[in-house]
Scaffold this motif. Sequence first.
Motif, PDB file in Angstrom:
ATOM      1  N   SER A 187       0.827  -1.200   0.000  1.00  0.00           N
ATOM      2  CA  SER A 187       0.000   0.000   0.000  1.00  0.00           C
ATOM      3  C   SER A 187       0.866   1.257   0.000  1.00  0.00           C
ATOM      4  O   SER A 187       1.776   1.374   0.829  1.00  0.00           O
ATOM      5  CB  SER A 187      -0.893   0.006   1.237  1.00  0.00           C
ATOM      6  OG  SER A 187      -1.447   1.280   1.446  1.00  0.00           O
ATOM      7  N   PRO A 188       0.611   2.197  -0.902  1.00  0.00           N
ATOM      8  CA  PRO A 188       1.363   3.456  -0.881  1.00  0.00           C
ATOM      9  C   PRO A 188       1.174   4.217   0.432  1.00  0.00           C
ATOM     10  O   PRO A 188       2.073   4.898   0.892  1.00  0.00           O
ATOM     11  CB  PRO A 188       0.787   4.259  -2.055  1.00  0.00           C
ATOM     12  CG  PRO A 188       0.122   3.262  -2.927  1.00  0.00           C
ATOM     13  CD  PRO A 188      -0.294   2.141  -2.049  1.00  0.00           C
ATOM     14  N   ARG A 189       0.006   4.075   1.051  1.00  0.00           N
ATOM     15  CA  ARG A 189      -0.266   4.760   2.314  1.00  0.00           C
ATOM     16  C   ARG A 189       0.650   4.238   3.421  1.00  0.00           C
ATOM     17  O   ARG A 189       1.270   5.010   4.145  1.00  0.00           O
ATOM     18  CB  ARG A 189      -1.729   4.580   2.699  1.00  0.00           C
ATOM     19  CG  ARG A 189      -2.136   5.331   3.944  1.00  0.00           C
ATOM     20  CD  ARG A 189      -3.638   5.288   4.178  1.00  0.00           C
ATOM     21  NE  ARG A 189      -4.415   5.781   3.064  1.00  0.00           N
ATOM     22  CZ  ARG A 189      -4.643   7.070   2.793  1.00  0.00           C
ATOM     23  NH1 ARG A 189      -4.123   7.970   3.566  1.00  0.00           N
ATOM     24  NH2 ARG A 189      -5.382   7.428   1.770  1.00  0.00           N
ATOM     25  N   LEU A 190       0.766   2.918   3.549  1.00  0.00           N
ATOM     26  CA  LEU A 190       1.638   2.336   4.568  1.00  0.00           C
ATOM     27  C   LEU A 190       3.099   2.641   4.262  1.00  0.00           C
ATOM     28  O   LEU A 190       3.883   2.962   5.153  1.00  0.00           O
ATOM     29  CB  LEU A 190       1.402   0.825   4.661  1.00  0.00           C
ATOM     30  CG  LEU A 190       2.231   0.071   5.697  1.00  0.00           C
ATOM     31  CD1 LEU A 190       1.967   0.623   7.095  1.00  0.00           C
ATOM     32  CD2 LEU A 190       1.931  -1.405   5.649  1.00  0.00           C
ATOM     33  N   LEU A 191       3.439   2.554   3.003  1.00  0.00           N
ATOM     34  CA  LEU A 191       4.800   2.858   2.575  1.00  0.00           C
ATOM     35  C   LEU A 191       5.162   4.305   2.909  1.00  0.00           C
ATOM     36  O   LEU A 191       6.258   4.579   3.416  1.00  0.00           O
ATOM     37  CB  LEU A 191       4.917   2.613   1.069  1.00  0.00           C
ATOM     38  CG  LEU A 191       6.299   2.548   0.468  1.00  0.00           C
ATOM     39  CD1 LEU A 191       7.143   1.482   1.114  1.00  0.00           C
ATOM     40  CD2 LEU A 191       6.179   2.268  -1.024  1.00  0.00           C
ATOM     41  N   ALA A 192       4.255   5.224   2.669  1.00  0.00           N
ATOM     42  CA  ALA A 192       4.503   6.640   2.975  1.00  0.00           C
ATOM     43  C   ALA A 192       4.644   6.848   4.477  1.00  0.00           C
ATOM     44  O   ALA A 192       5.509   7.621   4.920  1.00  0.00           O
ATOM     45  CB  ALA A 192       3.369   7.497   2.423  1.00  0.00           C
TER      46      ALA A 192
END
Length: 183
Positions: free
Chosen positions: A52-57
Motif C-alpha cells: 500500500s502506498p499509504r503504509l509505505l509513505a
Amino acid sequence: MTRREFMDELGLLLGGLPDKERLDILADYTEHFLMGMKQGKTEQEIAESLGSPRLLARELLAGYRIDQAESNASVGNMTRAIIATISLGFFNVIFVLGPLMGLIGILMAFYAVTLSLLVAPFGVYLQYGVPAPSHERLLLLFGCLTSIGLGGMLGVGLLRLTKWLYRQFLRYLQFNVQLIRGK
C-alpha cells in the motif's frame, strides 16, 4: 493499480517531505517499477509487491522524522518523530505512549524540584533577610549552600539522564520502524 496511480498517490502522501527527499524516493520507486518490468512483471504485480502506498509513505515519513531528530535534537523534531512512529501501529499507542507520558511527567517533576532547590535560598534571604545572631546566620547560610549544591548536582544528573533517554527513545523508534518494515 498502475505505476502512474501508485507514484501519484505516493507523491501526494509524501508531501510533508522536502522536495529533494520526496523526488529521490519517487525516483527509487520508479526505478523499482522499471526493473520489475524488465523482468517481465506487469505494473499491477509490481504495485502489489510493494504494498500500500499509504503504509509505505507512513514508514518513509517515520524514518525521515527519526533521522531528523537524530541530526538535530530538539523537542519539535522528537515530537514529530514520535507522532510519525505512533501512527505506524496501534501497539505503540497502548503500550508505549502511556509509559512515555508518565516518564516525561516524572522528568518534569524532577526538573521542578531542581529549580526549587536552586531558587529557594534566594527566596529565604529575600523574605527573612540576614538574621542578627551569628549562629542563625551560619545555619541559614549552610542550609542555602546545601540547597544550591543539591539542586546543581540534581540538575547536572537530570540533563545527562534526559540526553540518555532521548538517545534510547530514538533507538526504540528506529527499531520500531524496522520491525514494521519486516527487517
